[in-house]
Design a protein around this motif. Structure first.
Motif, short mmCIF file in Angstrom:
data_model
loop_
_atom_site.label_atom_id
_atom_site.label_comp_id
_atom_site.label_asym_id
_atom_site.label_seq_id
_atom_site.Cartn_x
_atom_site.Cartn_y
_atom_site.Cartn_z
N GLU A 490 0.83 -1.20 0.00
CA GLU A 490 0.00 0.00 0.00
C GLU A 490 0.86 1.25 0.00
O GLU A 490 1.73 1.42 0.85
CB GLU A 490 -0.92 -0.02 1.23
CG GLU A 490 -1.89 1.13 1.29
CD GLU A 490 -2.83 1.02 2.48
OE1 GLU A 490 -3.31 2.06 2.93
OE2 GLU A 490 -3.06 -0.11 2.94
N ASN A 491 0.62 2.11 -0.99
CA ASN A 491 1.41 3.34 -1.17
C ASN A 491 2.91 3.05 -1.26
O ASN A 491 3.74 3.85 -0.83
CB ASN A 491 1.14 4.32 -0.01
CG ASN A 491 -0.30 4.77 0.03
OD1 ASN A 491 -0.93 4.96 -1.02
ND2 ASN A 491 -0.84 4.93 1.23
N GLY A 492 3.21 1.88 -1.81
CA GLY A 492 4.61 1.52 -2.00
C GLY A 492 5.33 1.11 -0.73
O GLY A 492 6.56 1.02 -0.71
N ALA A 497 7.24 -1.59 6.96
CA ALA A 497 6.58 -0.31 7.19
C ALA A 497 5.11 -0.48 7.57
O ALA A 497 4.54 0.39 8.24
CB ALA A 497 6.70 0.56 5.93
N LEU A 498 4.49 -1.59 7.15
CA LEU A 498 3.08 -1.82 7.46
C LEU A 498 2.88 -2.56 8.78
O LEU A 498 1.76 -2.58 9.31
CB LEU A 498 2.43 -2.63 6.32
CG LEU A 498 2.29 -1.89 4.98
CD1 LEU A 498 1.79 -2.83 3.91
CD2 LEU A 498 1.36 -0.70 5.12
N TRP A 499 3.94 -3.16 9.30
CA TRP A 499 3.79 -3.94 10.52
C TRP A 499 3.26 -3.13 11.71
O TRP A 499 2.44 -3.62 12.49
CB TRP A 499 5.11 -4.62 10.91
CG TRP A 499 5.08 -6.10 10.68
CD1 TRP A 499 5.78 -6.83 9.78
CD2 TRP A 499 4.26 -7.05 11.39
NE1 TRP A 499 5.47 -8.16 9.86
CE2 TRP A 499 4.54 -8.33 10.85
CE3 TRP A 499 3.33 -6.95 12.41
CZ2 TRP A 499 3.92 -9.49 11.30
CZ3 TRP A 499 2.70 -8.11 12.86
CH2 TRP A 499 2.99 -9.35 12.32
N PRO A 500 3.69 -1.87 11.94
CA PRO A 500 3.14 -1.14 13.09
C PRO A 500 1.62 -1.02 13.07
O PRO A 500 0.98 -1.08 14.13
CB PRO A 500 3.82 0.23 12.98
CG PRO A 500 5.12 -0.06 12.30
CD PRO A 500 4.80 -1.13 11.30
N ALA A 501 1.03 -0.87 11.89
CA ALA A 501 -0.44 -0.76 11.81
C ALA A 501 -1.09 -2.07 12.23
O ALA A 501 -2.08 -2.09 12.98
CB ALA A 501 -0.86 -0.37 10.40
#
Length: 516
Positions: A490-492, A497-501
């Motif tokens: 998502e959004n490159g 980078a997505l793990w915190p969400a």
């Protein structure tokens, strides 16, 4: 210091009868350790109200009477599960507790003073007190010299000499740095007039006093004096004995575990049961009187209380007995037939689901993120401090200014006795999970741990995260959804980078917040 003493006493399995006696009268018990003086914080840390001495004595007497009521409510509710404070203005309307019983206990409190006390052996404590008085005298001399005008060279020299003497005495007296606890001493408090509409408070150390009944709870309208003693309804057939030793604090503590032992044992057994099962055998843990709830399993409560006493009032025995029981080890899954008969689970046909208290919830997050510092004891720290990784037990609690974490998650009012916590579910709690700096920081830490310990294998990272958070493997659907989200780009963004969400969603999930 009081918190550290309680933790140490529970870890050492101090018998509950001695545990109570130390908290009321450690200063009057022979052979105690100096650190046991901290136990007196049970009453020493109770709320006290400001007494403006520029007001009439009648006003100050009313303030003092309010303090008595709070402490009697706390003592009787915590230990006996009785609402003795309801007898301040008249005989209790539901229970056999007379107004004279209330003022018999009030006399004990009127003969007790909260005072700071060093946790040193008696001889060292006396040395420290003497040196502290000397330092106070030197400090007053120094301050008086500073006030003199004009300031001359000679005055400045005298001030410097006094400051040097104070510093030298402090360096030479290590006892001055010993911790000081909020302790108790026997001393009668007298509220006396000090001119028109003015008041003075006079403590008389070593003296005890009986207090008069206050008609309709009014300190300005008094009746007969009531001698200090235990509650009549819980006393042996001969009636309550008048307390003779000082204020009567130690005799009161002994009465709790002798004359009132069956009730005292039932109350603490019920509290421990509630802690493990989410609901007590008596649903009103601080009210075993007529206006409280009846026990759902009276024979079970009687049996546990009797065996608790027979096993030396051992709290560890009680915990072990409950946690190894078939009742505790049940599944929390539903049984349609049982659900139809007992939808409220009053008969304990399954283990109740229950939400973690806020302290356990925060501690669980620290464990999952591998940041918990498990050491015992020491000073408290703010729960808003992003570098505070200690157990929530050691968080700073301000009575009038709770942290957002505690305030939003059902922490009890620290200004008064609270029998139990009301469990709520509010939008503000979820907004805290979504937006608070603490939760965002926890999510970053969990994401960092997962990606560090499971390398760059996304499916393995998901397995590891579920193991850390829930103690189980993800279902096929959960695994597929988590992997798809992390690999969506998502959004490159990379999976890292997505793990915190994803970590934040796991930390805010119901499964993490509930024992199931």
């Amino acid at each position: 210091l009081y918190r550290d003493w309680v933790v140490a006493a529970l870890n050492a399995d101090v018998p509950y009868d001695r545990f109570l006696e130390l908290q009321l009268a450690a200063d009057q018990m022979p052979g105690i350790e100096p650190t046991d003086i901290a136990a007196l914080g049970f009453l020493g840390l109770s709320p006290s109200y400001w007494k403006e001495l520029k007001l009439d004595p009648a006003v100050i007497k009313a303030v003092v009477a309010e303090e008595w009521e709070e402490r009697i409510q706390m003592l009787s509710g915590t230990v006996l599960g009785l609402t003795v404070a309801c007898a301040r203005c008249h005989d209790h309307k539901q229970d056999p507790i007379g107004q004279d019983d209330y003022y018999a206990l009030a006399g004990i409190l009127a003969s007790t003073r909260v005072t700071p006390r060093s946790l040193l052996p008696e001889r060292d404590a006396q040395v420290a007190a003497h040196i502290r008085d000397e330092l106070d005298s030197l400090a007053r001399q120094r301050d008086e010299l500073k006030k003199q005008q004009p300031q001359t060279v000679d005055l400045e020299r005298q001030v410097d000499e006094l400051a040097a003497r104070i510093a030298a005495v402090e360096r030479a007296t290590p006892q001055l740095s010993a911790p000081v606890a909020y302790a108790l001493e026997d001393a009668s408090l007298l509220v006396l007039p000090d001119g028109p509409d003015r008041t003075k408070l006079e403590f008389r150390p070593g003296e005890a006093q009986n207090v008069a009944m206050q008609i309709r709870g009014n300190p300005s309208n008094v009746g007969p004096l009531v001698e200090r003693r235990f509650l009549r309804v819980l006393s042996p057939n001969g009636g309550p004995q008048v307390f003779q030793r000082g204020s009567g604090r130690r005799e009161l503590a002994q009465s709790f575990v002798t004359a009132a032992a069956p009730l005292t044992a039932r109350v603490i057994v019920n509290r421990v049961w509630r802690q493990h099962f989410g609901r007590g055998l008596v649903e009103t843990p601080s009210n075993f009187g007529s206006s409280g709830s009846l026990p759902t399993h009276p024979e079970l409560l009687d049996d546990l209380a009797a065996r608790f006493i027979a096993n030396g009032w051992s709290l560890k025995w009680l915990h072990r007995e409950l946690l190894l029981s078939a009742t505790f080890r049940q599944s929390s899954g539903a049984n349609p037939a049982a659900l139809a008969i007992d939808p409220d689970n009053q008969l304990l046909w399954r283990m109740p689901r229950r939400r973690l208290d806020v302290e356990a919830w925060r501690d669980a997050m620290l464990v999952a993120t591998d940041r918990l510092r498990p050491e015992l004891g020491g000073a408290d720290r703010s729960l808003d401090d992003s570098n505070n990784f200690r157990r929530t037990l050691y968080g700073n609690v301000k009575r009038r200014e709770l942290s957002a974490l505690l305030r939003l998650h059902d922490f009890p009012d620290p200004t008064q006795h609270t029998s139990h916590r009301d469990v709520t579910t509010t939008p503000l709690q979820q907004l805290f999970v979504l937006n608070s700096p603490q939760m965002l920081d926890m999510a970053q830490a969990l994401a960092a741990r997962v990606t560090r310990e499971a390398a760059s294998d996304v499916p393995r990272q998901v397995e590891h995260a579920w193991s850390l958070m829930f103690g189980r493997a993800p279902s096929d659907r959960e695994r597929a959804q988590a992997v798809a989200f992390l690999q969506s780009g998502e959004n490159g963004a990379s999976p890292e980078a997505l793990w915190p969400a994803l970590a934040q969603a796991l930390l805010g999930s119901n499964e993490f917040a509930y024992l199931d």
